[in-house]
Design an enzyme around this catalytic site. Structure first.
Site, PDB file in Angstrom:
ATOM      1  N   CYS A   1      56.841  82.362  25.211  1.00 47.62           N
ATOM      2  CA  CYS A   1      57.984  83.040  24.735  1.00 47.62           C
ATOM      3  C   CYS A   1      59.223  82.083  24.515  1.00 47.62           C
ATOM      4  CB  CYS A   1      58.252  83.770  25.778  1.00 47.62           C
ATOM      5  SG  CYS A   1      57.058  85.038  26.301  1.00 47.62           S
ATOM      6  N   LEU A   2      59.410  80.955  25.336  1.00 51.11           N
ATOM      7  CA  LEU A   2      60.433  80.239  24.898  1.00 51.11           C
ATOM      8  C   LEU A   2      60.195  79.387  23.689  1.00 51.11           C
ATOM      9  CD1 LEU A   2      60.553  78.569  28.619  1.00 51.11           C
ATOM     10  CD2 LEU A   2      62.424  80.064  27.691  1.00 51.11           C
ATOM     11  N   ASN A   3      59.023  79.115  23.487  1.00 54.21           N
ATOM     12  CA  ASN A   3      58.834  78.479  22.177  1.00 54.21           C
ATOM     13  C   ASN A   3      59.299  79.322  21.107  1.00 54.21           C
ATOM     14  OD1 ASN A   3      57.936  75.908  22.594  1.00 54.21           O
ATOM     15  ND2 ASN A   3      55.984  76.781  22.805  1.00 54.21           N
TER      16      ASN A   3
ATOM     17  N   GLY B   1      66.694  74.651  35.765  1.00 56.58           N
ATOM     18  CA  GLY B   1      65.615  75.357  34.955  1.00 56.58           C
ATOM     19  C   GLY B   1      64.626  74.403  34.307  1.00 56.58           C
TER      20      GLY B   1
ATOM     21  N   PHE C   1      64.782  88.550  30.731  1.00 59.29           N
ATOM     22  CA  PHE C   1      63.686  87.463  31.102  1.00 59.29           C
ATOM     23  C   PHE C   1      64.134  86.462  32.106  1.00 59.29           C
ATOM     24  CE2 PHE C   1      61.253  83.770  29.900  1.00 59.29           C
ATOM     25  CZ  PHE C   1      60.062  84.178  29.744  1.00 59.29           C
ATOM     26  N   GLY C   2      63.353  86.558  33.434  1.00 61.91           N
ATOM     27  CA  GLY C   2      63.819  85.919  34.368  1.00 61.91           C
ATOM     28  C   GLY C   2      62.986  84.562  34.681  1.00 61.91           C
TER      29      GLY C   2
ATOM     30  N   GLU D   1      66.898  76.873  27.122  1.00 59.77           N
ATOM     31  CA  GLU D   1      65.712  76.615  26.385  1.00 59.77           C
ATOM     32  C   GLU D   1      65.176  75.115  26.368  1.00 59.77           C
ATOM     33  OE1 GLU D   1      64.826  79.422  26.199  1.00 59.77           O
ATOM     34  OE2 GLU D   1      66.065  80.848  25.400  1.00 59.77           O
TER      35      GLU D   1
ATOM     36  N   PHE E   1      56.134  79.826  28.651  1.00 58.93           N
ATOM     37  CA  PHE E   1      56.612  78.789  27.570  1.00 58.93           C
ATOM     38  C   PHE E   1      56.328  79.120  26.047  1.00 58.93           C
ATOM     39  CE2 PHE E   1      55.816  74.752  30.709  1.00 58.93           C
ATOM     40  CZ  PHE E   1      56.930  75.223  31.290  1.00 58.93           C
TER      41      PHE E   1
ATOM     42  N   GLU F   1      65.823  79.347  37.799  1.00 53.74           N
ATOM     43  CA  GLU F   1      66.343  79.510  39.401  1.00 53.74           C
ATOM     44  C   GLU F   1      67.399  78.942  39.209  1.00 53.74           C
ATOM     45  OE1 GLU F   1      63.096  79.433  41.972  1.00 53.74           O
ATOM     46  OE2 GLU F   1      62.204  81.360  41.012  1.00 53.74           O
TER      47      GLU F   1
END
Length: 389
Positions: free
Chosen positions: A243-245, A142, A134-135, A368, A241, A138
């Site tokens: 997905c990050l959660n 982040g 998952f990119g 994260e 976001f 940078e």
């Protein structure tokens, strides 16, 4: 599941879990103790990622286990959290793998992908036959993904991707990458098979943390993708976001596994190490350290369970996840540091797991969302004033 440590017996969490949840925990503990733990100190020292574990985790149903369909387990939030908890008790690298594969790459496909993208990748990722990454982050940082420089431009019906990403878990072993890029229409997500010409991944070698895991720099040089590579339902930063959660939620549980292992090691050592003619566990200051550490561990576990119930009720907010991530990572680091002090000089050696957990938790503190970012998220929720800039 039968608890096997003093800290777990005193906590009594089993009484709050269902039989299914305890079953998931038992499976994860067996895998962690029988497969990861026997070699993890050497794997950490040698910077070795054991790819053979990937298919084993898939066979156990632990990859994307919070999702439904396409070969995933459809487990509840508590079960997923307990799996993260047990894996990280062995080593953060394997909770990180489950997070990147399931909560990031697979979640992006499940939430935002086309039927064709889901059918192509989700069953293979769930089985551990393929690896995803998952990119988003940078090289420039982040915490401000809106400032990303990676760009995708239209070229006829195709897209051409140029730019770079940094600190991307599994990038050099992945079969598919979910890459986020600026376009003329805002941030979009792209499904990128890693054998596409113009894709390059380089391992970040000089790490003192997460050494049994893989983090990479990714480079995209005029990488051409068909129109079908776009995640059709992902528009703007709200998509990554989400997905990050999912991943942050797993972290809330996972770091408590590292904390438990450090606490258990310190308790056991306090019974066997002698100083001034008696076990150090009989000394008041040592008992103070252990009692304070246990209280923070217990609070972290109960917070994790509370968030799990909210997540299953579809009532969990990003701000509540920030509470969990900020508190539990911070307290896990404190517990690890306290445990190291109880072990004295021996605590820095590979004879014990504590220093390895301490090093790994510093990475978790950063990815994260840093402490600073989650603090500002909570500050905004409390005051209704944004202070990010």
């Amino acid at each position: 599941m039968t608890s096997n440590s003093v800290s777990e017996t005193l906590l009594g969490l089993d009484a709050l879990l269902t039989e299914e949840e305890r079953g998931w925990q038992a499976k994860a503990r067996t895998f962690a103790s029988q497969r990861v733990s026997p070699t993890i100190e050497k794997d950490f020292e040698d910077a070795l990622f054991r790819r053979e574990f990937v298919a084993e985790l898939g066979a156990l149903g632990m990859l994307g286990m919070h999702l439904t369909g396409y070969g995933t387990a459809g487990a509840n939030a508590t079960s997923y959290g307990l799996v993260c908890y047990e894996l990280e008790a062995a080593d953060t690298a394997w909770r990180t793998f489950v997070s990147v594969q399931g909560s990031l790459a697979m979640s992006a496909l499940a939430y935002f992908g086309s039927d064709e993208q889901k059918e192509r990748w989700l069953p293979s990722l769930a089985a551990g036959a393929s690896i995803g990454c998952f990119g988003l982050t940078e090289p420039t940082g982040g915490s401000d993904p809106a400032g990303m420089l990676t760009r995708a431009t239209r070229s006829g019906d195709d897209w051409v991707l140029n730019g770079s990403k940094r600190w991307i878990g599994l990038g050099s072993v992945a079969d598919v990458a979910i890459i986020w890029a600026q376009t003329d229409d805002g941030v979009r997500g792209f499904v990128v098979p890693t054998d596409t010409p113009g894709f390059r991944a380089e391992n970040i070698e000089s790490k003192h943390s997460l050494r049994a895991s893989i983090q990479c720099d990714l480079f995209f040089d005029n990488l051409r993708l068909p129109a079908s590579a776009v995640l059709p339902e992902a528009r703007g930063l709200s998509a990554p976001f989400r997905c990050l959660n999912d991943a942050r939620y797993g972290i809330v549980w996972g770091v408590m596994g590292a904390a438990r292992d450090c606490l258990d090691v310190a308790i056991e050592r306090s019974k066997t190490r002698l100083a001034f003619g008696k076990p150090i566990g009989a000394m008041q200051l040592t008992q103070l350290k252990l009692a304070d550490s246990f209280v923070e561990y217990e609070k972290g576990m109960l917070l994790s369970l509370h968030l799990a119930k909210l997540k299953d009720a579809q009532a969990l907010t990003p701000e509540q996840i920030s509470v969990g991530k900020l508190n539990n990572v911070r307290e896990a680091i404190r517990i690890a540091s306290t445990a190291r002090s109880i072990l004295a000089g021996d605590g820095i050696t590979g004879d014990f797991s504590v220093m390895r957990h301490m090093n790994n938790l510093e990475s978790v503190r950063t990815y994260e969302g840093t402490d600073e970012i989650h603090t500002l998220v909570l500050g905004r929720a409390l005051t209704e004033q944004g202070a990010f800039r």
